[in-house]
Design a protein around this motif. Structure first.
Motif, PDB file in Angstrom:
ATOM      1  N   ASP A   1      47.533  52.276  49.751  1.00  0.00           N
ATOM      2  CA  ASP A   1      48.024  51.116  50.549  1.00  0.00           C
ATOM      3  C   ASP A   1      46.807  50.011  50.644  1.00  0.00           C
ATOM      4  OD1 ASP A   1      45.842  52.355  52.030  1.00  0.00           O
ATOM      5  OD2 ASP A   1      46.853  52.906  53.602  1.00  0.00           O
ATOM      6  N   GLY A   2      45.712  50.124  49.461  1.00  0.00           N
ATOM      7  CA  GLY A   2      44.915  49.191  49.443  1.00  0.00           C
ATOM      8  C   GLY A   2      43.842  48.860  50.897  1.00  0.00           C
ATOM      9  N   ALA A   3      43.686  50.285  51.603  1.00  0.00           N
ATOM     10  CA  ALA A   3      42.991  49.978  52.914  1.00  0.00           C
ATOM     11  C   ALA A   3      41.434  49.693  52.573  1.00  0.00           C
ATOM     12  CB  ALA A   3      42.952  51.313  53.627  1.00  0.00           C
ATOM     13  N   GLY A   4      41.003  48.938  53.254  1.00  0.00           N
ATOM     14  CA  GLY A   4      39.644  48.341  53.226  1.00  0.00           C
ATOM     15  C   GLY A   4      39.200  47.279  52.271  1.00  0.00           C
ATOM     16  N   CYS A   5      40.293  47.072  51.644  1.00  0.00           N
ATOM     17  CA  CYS A   5      39.827  45.986  50.548  1.00  0.00           C
ATOM     18  C   CYS A   5      40.411  44.596  50.870  1.00  0.00           C
ATOM     19  CB  CYS A   5      40.854  46.597  49.291  1.00  0.00           C
ATOM     20  SG  CYS A   5      40.426  47.949  48.562  1.00  0.00           S
ATOM     21  N   GLY A   6      40.799  44.286  52.134  1.00  0.00           N
ATOM     22  CA  GLY A   6      41.175  42.881  52.464  1.00  0.00           C
ATOM     23  C   GLY A   6      42.528  42.908  52.153  1.00  0.00           C
ATOM     24  N   LEU A   7      43.002  41.826  51.610  1.00  0.00           N
ATOM     25  CA  LEU A   7      44.453  41.389  51.088  1.00  0.00           C
ATOM     26  C   LEU A   7      44.503  41.928  49.658  1.00  0.00           C
ATOM     27  CD1 LEU A   7      44.940  37.931  52.776  1.00  0.00           C
ATOM     28  CD2 LEU A   7      45.666  39.981  53.483  1.00  0.00           C
ATOM     29  N   THR A   8      45.466  42.493  49.659  1.00  0.00           N
ATOM     30  CA  THR A   8      46.050  43.227  48.230  1.00  0.00           C
ATOM     31  C   THR A   8      46.983  42.530  47.471  1.00  0.00           C
ATOM     32  OG1 THR A   8      45.209  45.575  48.750  1.00  0.00           O
ATOM     33  CG2 THR A   8      46.661  45.189  47.000  1.00  0.00           C
ATOM     34  N   THR A   9      47.079  42.223  46.302  1.00  0.00           N
ATOM     35  CA  THR A   9      48.262  41.618  45.735  1.00  0.00           C
ATOM     36  C   THR A   9      48.682  42.536  44.472  1.00  0.00           C
ATOM     37  OG1 THR A   9      47.540  39.138  46.259  1.00  0.00           O
ATOM     38  CG2 THR A   9      49.068  39.665  44.107  1.00  0.00           C
ATOM     39  N   ALA A  10      49.763  43.071  44.227  1.00  0.00           N
ATOM     40  CA  ALA A  10      50.340  43.914  43.345  1.00  0.00           C
ATOM     41  C   ALA A  10      50.995  42.874  42.150  1.00  0.00           C
ATOM     42  CB  ALA A  10      51.382  44.853  43.704  1.00  0.00           C
ATOM     43  N   ILE A  11      50.418  42.951  40.930  1.00  0.00           N
ATOM     44  CA  ILE A  11      50.949  42.136  39.914  1.00  0.00           C
ATOM     45  C   ILE A  11      51.537  42.954  38.766  1.00  0.00           C
ATOM     46  CG2 ILE A  11      50.246  40.550  38.283  1.00  0.00           C
ATOM     47  CD1 ILE A  11      47.825  39.934  39.884  1.00  0.00           C
ATOM     48  N   ILE A  12      52.902  42.608  38.667  1.00  0.00           N
ATOM     49  CA  ILE A  12      53.459  43.294  37.380  1.00  0.00           C
ATOM     50  C   ILE A  12      53.374  42.663  36.129  1.00  0.00           C
ATOM     51  CG2 ILE A  12      55.821  44.249  37.069  1.00  0.00           C
ATOM     52  CD1 ILE A  12      56.701  43.867  39.908  1.00  0.00           C
ATOM     53  N   GLY A  13      52.833  43.476  35.321  1.00  0.00           N
ATOM     54  CA  GLY A  13      52.347  42.752  34.014  1.00  0.00           C
ATOM     55  C   GLY A  13      51.376  42.409  33.768  1.00  0.00           C
ATOM     56  N   ALA A  14      50.479  42.969  32.374  1.00  0.00           N
ATOM     57  CA  ALA A  14      49.257  42.231  31.932  1.00  0.00           C
ATOM     58  C   ALA A  14      49.088  41.294  30.946  1.00  0.00           C
ATOM     59  CB  ALA A  14      48.229  43.535  32.051  1.00  0.00           C
ATOM     60  N   GLY A  15      50.246  40.467  31.000  1.00  0.00           N
ATOM     61  CA  GLY A  15      50.244  39.262  29.904  1.00  0.00           C
ATOM     62  C   GLY A  15      49.384  38.384  30.390  1.00  0.00           C
TER      63      GLY A  15
END
Length: 497
Positions: free
Chosen positions: A3-17
């Protein structure tokens, strides 16, 4: 569950192009330390279609990626991330048509010598007729090109190659594809460039920058920097479901290299996967009309046969466009002409034979051995090298390489973009994420604007590369007016909602 706890705001990005990694890098650069990107890539290599593959030390580009842009923000990104690895390369390319090679950009005496005076006169007469009696509406590619170049030149240099690439008649390809891809170019301008040596069009640049080890080197460097700054880039990790609660996306489900499944919650989401696949993964499903629109989107697939020859380069060009219908190959690359460091043996050549196809058709399903043999035969048929000189090869199949601009796509895309824009914390960027045949720089620009939206600005991603300033008929007066309204960052003004 992560859940990205302790990391501020988390952005999930689909694809590494290019789009996905640009979004990750820009979040870390401009997010004030409070944004952490998590990038999920189903493949084994970063870079998407702009990745660099390798075989026994030979490196090759999937589809030819010049690093040239009029978008100032993207140029700055390239220099910041991978500028130390750039080499400046001259552009040299030709067209093969009816057994002859034509210089491209156009060289007037070469073209006239190949066409002959009577055919050249016919082309100019056809061009004159197109100016006097143009198509009143430009709905398809045939009409758009004929209005600007004349019917005869369209049939000579555009029709055969374009239909080979897309696998459908030019009358079924929408005119907005041409307006996007054949920017700032007309017959009169091409002839003027040929006579004077001038060159002020995006389609006809004479030199470009290129990473010395291929375009994938840029995205390998970008991945390193993202990881160094605290972001994650997870390879062989596919997103299998996108979970939402009403108009808000809450999490993605992923499947890792060993089949392990995770649910990853985040505050924001940026997608680059094809829209048709994305809509199928939404849970709960979108409305029926949105799903129906996604099902109408079509794609053209692609494979490249890289041949290793037992002698040095058979031609000096970066690439050659093959208009001849007698062979299936559509374009041929010479990888040493892109960068000498792509080819480890100075006594060998590395040649990329590009084929446009549909996933599951006869070409796609051919064995690697059969494809290498076919590519060797066609190389010899074109008079470039003997098939007997082929000593090795590698096949890469790339599904969904090109979003198709057919008669159904525009209405379908309007439906999809409207629904996606209604999601509070979800944006879709890049070529397949927007079903738009963008170049690398425009895909990156959509990602940059998506990050600005996450950070509180308001930009309309869907107008990138369709604004008037990208079009051939954008007038000097309009450009001056736009510049007076605000800075253009070296290109079109950043679009806002």
């Amino acid at each position: 569950m992560y859940d990205g706890a302790g990391c501020g705001l988390t952005t999930a990005i689909i694809g590494a192009g290019p789009a996905g990694l640009t979004a990750a890098y820009e979040l870390l650069k401009h997010g004030g330390g409070s944004h952490r990107p998590l990038v999920f890539e189903a493949g084994e290599i970063v870079g998407g279609i702009a990745r660099t593959e390798s075989h026994e030390g030979y490196r090759f580009d999937i589809g030819g990626h010049r690093f040239f842009t009029k978008v100032g923000e993207v140029e700055a990104f390239w220099q910041e991330v991978g500028g130390a690895d750039f080499v400046t390369r001259p552009r040299q390319s030709r067209i093969y048509y009816e057994g002859k090679y034509y210089a491209y950009p156009l060289k007037i005496f070469n073209a006239l010598g190949n066409l002959g005076p009577f055919r050249a006169a016919g082309i100019m007469a056809s061009f004159a007729r197109s100016r006097l009696r143009p198509y009143k509406e430009e709905e398809n590619l045939e009409q758009w090109v004929s209005n600007r170049f004349g019917r005869q030149l369209y049939e000579t240099f555009f029709k055969t190659y374009t239909e080979k690439v897309w696998g459908i008649p030019c009358t079924e390809i929408r005119a907005d594809w041409a307006a996007q891809r054949i920017k700032n170019l007309s017959l009169s301008k091409a002839v003027w460039n040929a006579l004077t040596g001038a060159n002020d069009t995006a389609s006809l640049i004479e030199e470009f920058q290129y990473p010395r080890l291929g375009p994938g080197q840029m995205w390998e460097r970008c991945t390193e920097k993202v990881r160094e700054r605290g972001g994650e880039v997870q390879l062989r990790t596919a997103v299998t479901r996108v979970l939402r609660d009403g108009d808000r996306v809450t999490a993605v489900e992923t499947e890792g290299p060993e089949g392990e499944r995770r649910t990853v919650e985040a505050d924001h989401f940026v997608n680059t996967m094809p829209l048709r696949e994305l809509i199928e993964m939404m849970d709960p499903p979108p409305p029926d009309e949105v799903r129906a629109a996604a099902a109408k989107l079509k794609y053209r697939d692609f494979l490249i046969v890289t041949l290793i020859l037992d002698h040095p380069d058979p031609f000096p060009d970066n690439w050659i466009y093959i208009h001849s219908p007698e062979v299936q190959v559509g374009r041929i690359q010479n990888f040493r002409a892109w960068s000498p460091e792509m080819v480890p043996n100075p006594d060998h050549a590395s040649i990329g034979m590009e084929y446009f196809c549909h996933e599951g058709d006869g070409l796609w399903e051919s064995t690697d051995e059969a494809l290498i043999a076919q590519a060797g035969r066609e190389l010899e048929q074109l008079g470039l090298a003997k098939a007997s000189t082929v000593i090795g090869g590698k096949i890469i199949r790339q599904p969904k390489a090109y979003p198709v601009y057919d008669g159904e796509y525009r209405a379908a895309l309007d439906t999809l973009s409207g629904w996606i824009d209604g999601l509070e914390n979800f944006q879709s960027v890049g070529r397949n994420g927007m079903h738009r045949y963008n170049n690398q720089d425009h895909s990156q620009l959509t990602a940059m604007l998506a990050v600005k939206n996450i950070l509180g600005e308001h930009h309309d991603l869907w107008t990138v590369n369709v604004e008037r300033s990208y079009h051939e008929d954008f007038t000097t007066e309009e450009k001056t007016k736009r510049q007076e309204q605000g800075p253009m960052n070296g290109a079109a003004a950043v679009p806002t909602r």
